[in-house]
Design an enzyme around this catalytic site. Sequence first.
Site, mmCIF file in Angstrom:
data_model
loop_
_atom_site.group_PDB
_atom_site.id
_atom_site.type_symbol
_atom_site.label_atom_id
_atom_site.label_comp_id
_atom_site.label_asym_id
_atom_site.label_seq_id
_atom_site.Cartn_x
_atom_site.Cartn_y
_atom_site.Cartn_z
ATOM 1 N N LEU A 65 0.754 -1.235 0.078
ATOM 2 C CA LEU A 65 -0.186 -0.283 -0.072
ATOM 3 C C LEU A 65 0.934 1.453 -0.043
ATOM 4 O O LEU A 65 0.302 2.381 -0.150
ATOM 5 C CB LEU A 65 -1.036 -0.060 1.304
ATOM 6 C CG LEU A 65 -2.041 -0.869 1.326
ATOM 7 C CD1 LEU A 65 -3.094 -0.976 2.212
ATOM 8 C CD2 LEU A 65 -2.813 -0.920 -0.235
ATOM 9 N N ASN A 96 6.992 -3.494 2.394
ATOM 10 C CA ASN A 96 7.958 -2.552 1.608
ATOM 11 C C ASN A 96 7.397 -1.021 1.537
ATOM 12 O O ASN A 96 7.241 -0.577 0.550
ATOM 13 C CB ASN A 96 7.734 -3.056 0.241
ATOM 14 C CG ASN A 96 6.235 -3.152 -0.268
ATOM 15 O OD1 ASN A 96 5.455 -3.535 0.443
ATOM 16 N ND2 ASN A 96 6.251 -3.059 -1.732
ATOM 17 N N ASP A 306 -1.443 -10.182 -5.350
ATOM 18 C CA ASP A 306 0.042 -9.573 -5.293
ATOM 19 C C ASP A 306 -0.261 -7.966 -5.677
ATOM 20 O O ASP A 306 0.639 -7.533 -6.481
ATOM 21 C CB ASP A 306 1.133 -10.061 -6.019
ATOM 22 C CG ASP A 306 2.530 -10.035 -5.759
ATOM 23 O OD1 ASP A 306 2.620 -9.435 -4.593
ATOM 24 O OD2 ASP A 306 3.454 -10.042 -6.731
ATOM 25 N N GLY A 325 5.675 -4.527 -11.043
ATOM 26 C CA GLY A 325 4.310 -4.735 -10.127
ATOM 27 C C GLY A 325 3.082 -4.078 -10.739
ATOM 28 O O GLY A 325 3.226 -3.442 -11.837
#
Length: 417
Positions: A65, A96, A306, A325
Site C-alpha cells: 500500500l 515494503n 499481489d 508490479g
Amino acid sequence: MNLIIRQATIVDPKSPFHNQTVDVKITKGIIEEIGVSLLNIDNHEEFHHEGLHLSQGWFDTSVSLGEPGFEDRETIANGLNVAAKSGFTGIALQPNTYPIIDNQSQIHFVKQKAANSATELFPIGALTKGSEGKDMAELFDMKNAGAVAFGDYNKSLSNANLMKIALQYVQDFDGLVIAYSQDENIKGNGVANEGIVSTRLGLKGIPNLAEELMVARNLFLLEYTGGKLHIPTISTAKSVALIKEAKKKGLSITCSVSVHHLILTDEKLEGFDSRYKVTPPLRTEEDRAALIAGILDNTIDCITSDHNPIDIENKKMEFDLAKNGTVGLESAFGALMNILPLDKIIEKLTFGKRILNIEGQNIKEKQKAEFTLFTINDNWTFEKQNILSKSKNSAFLGQPMKGKVIGIFNKGKLVTS
C-alpha cells in the site's frame, strides 16, 4: 449496523446453507438468523441485489500500500477501501514501505491507521533489518505487536545460514517465514522471462532456473530445520513439482500464486508495455497451465492479487527501467472466474487465513458476520474507470471479466462498490 441481506445464495461448503438461497439477519455484527423470507420485526436495514451470492470474507496474502513513505502510490485508508470494494475482508500488508516495517513501532503504526476500516489489516514484518538481507529483524517483538509472518517483499535471502537461523528461531513462538525465491545472481539484469519472446524482443531474460534453484534451497533448509515456510507467488512448472514433492515428505510448506500468473503469459510483452513488468516475470503458456493444475490439485494453497501500486513516474517509462508490479485487487475475482470453478476460487481466496493462523468465519447462525457479496453471471471488460487505486498500473486493462464484486460486510459495516 443491523441488516437483513435478502435472497443471497450461500457459497460455503462448511455451512449447512451451502448452495441455498436464503435471507441472512445480522444483529450487532453477529449472524442472528438464516432462513427463507425472514420477518423484519426489529426494523433492520435491508439489502437486496439481483443474483446475489455470499461467501466467507476473502483474504489476500500479499498487498502493498505504500504508506508510510510512498503515499503518492497508495494510502492505507484508500487501499483498504479498494480492498473492501474488491471483496476482501482482510489483507496481509507487505513491509515494503519507507521506512521498512521491521520493528514493533511500525507494526503499531499501520495497525492504528487501519483501525476504522471494514477491511482488516494484518501486517507482515520484514525478515531482515531494512529488508537488506544482512541481519535478522526484531521478529519476536513484531509478533507481539501483531505481525502475522516475516518476509522481505520480492527479495530473496541469499544468505542460506540466515534463512536457516530464521526458520529455527521462529519455532519458539510458532512463527511463519515467507521466502520469496529468486536467485539474484542468475536473474542478473534480466527483465522478462527467458525464452522465445524475450529473445525476439531483445529483452534480457530471467530463466525459470532463477526461481527453481532458490525454491529447492529453501525446501532443503526447511527439511533440515523444521518449522513453517511459505513460498509466495511461484511462477514455474518446476516450482509446482518441487513443492508437491515437499508436501509428500510431510514438510510444513505452503505457497501462493498471483492472479496475473494464472491469466497472462509473456506473450503480453510484445508491445513493451511496462504494465506487464512484474516479479517474478510472466512465464510461458506451459507454466501457466502447470500453475492452474497446481491450484486444482491443491499443491498451491492460495491465490493472491499481489497488489502493488506503482506511481506513473516509475511505471510509464522504458521497459528496462520501469519498476515491477501491478495493481490487482479490483480485477482478481472477475479474472479468475474465466479460468476456475467458483468453489475453487472461494477456497483459494480464503485459505490464506489458515496459513497465517487467522480465524475464519463460516456462514452459520451465532457466528461473526464476515462476508463477501458478489454475482457470478455478469460479463464485462476491465477498463481504467474500474481501477479504484491511486496508482493505475493494472496489467488487466482490456481483459474480459465474469461476475462482479458487490462488496463486503465486516466489523458491523456494509461497504458496496
